[in-house]
Motif scaffolding. Structure first.
Motif, short mmCIF file in Angstrom:
data_model
loop_
_atom_site.label_atom_id
_atom_site.label_comp_id
_atom_site.label_asym_id
_atom_site.label_seq_id
_atom_site.Cartn_x
_atom_site.Cartn_y
_atom_site.Cartn_z
N ALA A 239 -3.68 -2.92 11.05
CA ALA A 239 -4.66 -3.72 10.30
C ALA A 239 -5.81 -2.85 9.80
O ALA A 239 -6.27 -3.01 8.66
CB ALA A 239 -5.20 -4.86 11.17
N ILE A 240 -6.27 -1.93 10.63
CA ILE A 240 -7.33 -1.01 10.22
C ILE A 240 -6.86 -0.16 9.04
O ILE A 240 -7.57 0.00 8.05
CB ILE A 240 -7.78 -0.12 11.41
N GLU A 241 -5.64 0.36 9.15
CA GLU A 241 -5.12 1.19 8.07
C GLU A 241 -4.92 0.39 6.79
O GLU A 241 -5.21 0.88 5.69
CB GLU A 241 -3.82 1.87 8.49
N ARG A 242 -4.45 -0.86 6.90
CA ARG A 242 -4.30 -1.71 5.70
C ARG A 242 -5.65 -1.92 5.02
O ARG A 242 -5.75 -1.87 3.80
CB ARG A 242 -3.71 -3.08 6.08
N ARG A 243 -6.67 -2.15 5.83
CA ARG A 243 -8.01 -2.36 5.28
C ARG A 243 -8.48 -1.13 4.51
O ARG A 243 -9.01 -1.23 3.41
CB ARG A 243 -8.97 -2.70 6.42
N HIS A 244 -8.24 0.06 5.08
CA HIS A 244 -8.64 1.29 4.40
C HIS A 244 -7.82 1.52 3.13
O HIS A 244 -8.35 1.98 2.12
CB HIS A 244 -8.54 2.49 5.33
N ALA A 245 -6.54 1.20 3.18
CA ALA A 245 -5.68 1.35 2.00
C ALA A 245 -6.14 0.41 0.89
O ALA A 245 -6.12 0.78 -0.28
CB ALA A 245 -4.23 1.10 2.37
N ASP B 284 -4.14 6.42 -3.28
CA ASP B 284 -5.13 7.38 -2.79
C ASP B 284 -5.09 7.47 -1.26
O ASP B 284 -5.23 8.56 -0.69
CB ASP B 284 -6.54 7.00 -3.24
N TYR B 285 -4.91 6.35 -0.60
CA TYR B 285 -4.85 6.37 0.86
C TYR B 285 -3.62 7.13 1.34
O TYR B 285 -3.70 7.90 2.30
CB TYR B 285 -4.87 4.95 1.44
N ALA B 286 -2.50 6.97 0.65
CA ALA B 286 -1.29 7.71 1.02
C ALA B 286 -1.50 9.21 0.86
O ALA B 286 -1.09 10.01 1.71
CB ALA B 286 -0.10 7.24 0.18
#
Length: 151
Positions: A118-124, A131-133
């Motif tokens: 969930a944290i990673e989804r929010r940052h993505a 860009d997140y990838a």
């Protein structure tokens, strides 16, 4: 360097990494506490973040986490006392022990994975998927290079 220049310049990799780690740990362990795991502390992540569901040797946990074997041993003792892990004989080498998550430990690992996703989804969503990838790919390269694991 003139006096005061340090305060004005952009944070370096160490500062950014530390800020990221500390804020991730704070959010993760707060969420885990709300979900029934209030006795865990960020220090336990040195074991839990690197623990395989089928079990992992303490020497491997030390290698993966970059911590001394004695530190990992003390953390495993704490986690065993809390009911999250148990020591079992390694079927591949009866002299060695595997650190194996208990049912409570497996619940914790699953919840931790969900919180981190969930944290990673929010940052993505904030940075944009592409860009997140790229960020994650580059950060993995930097982390591997810094830890001497780059190829």
């Amino acid at each position: 360097m003139r006096r005061g220049d340090r305060k004005r310049r952009e944070p370096d990799l160490g500062t950014l990494s530390a800020r990221t780690l500390l804020s991730l740990q704070k959010e993760l362990f707060a969420a885990l506490a709300e979900q029934g795991h209030p006795r865990l502390r960020p220090r336990h992540g040195a074991v839990l973040a690197y623990l395989d569901e089928e079990g992992t040797r303490a020497t491997e946990l030390a290698s993966r986490s970059g911590r001394h074997k004695q530190v990992i041993g003390a953390l495993v003792d704490e986690l065993a006392e809390l009911g999250y892990v148990a020591r079992r004989p390694d079927p591949g080498d009866r002299r060695a022990k595997l650190i194996v998550p208990t049912d409570e430990g497996l619940d914790l690992l699953a919840r931790s994975d969900t919180v981190m996703a969930a944290i990673e989804r929010r940052h993505a969503e904030t940075a944009g998927e592409a860009d997140y990838a790229v960020f994650k790919r580059v950060f993995r390269l930097v982390a591997a290079r810094q830890s001497g694991q780059a190829q």
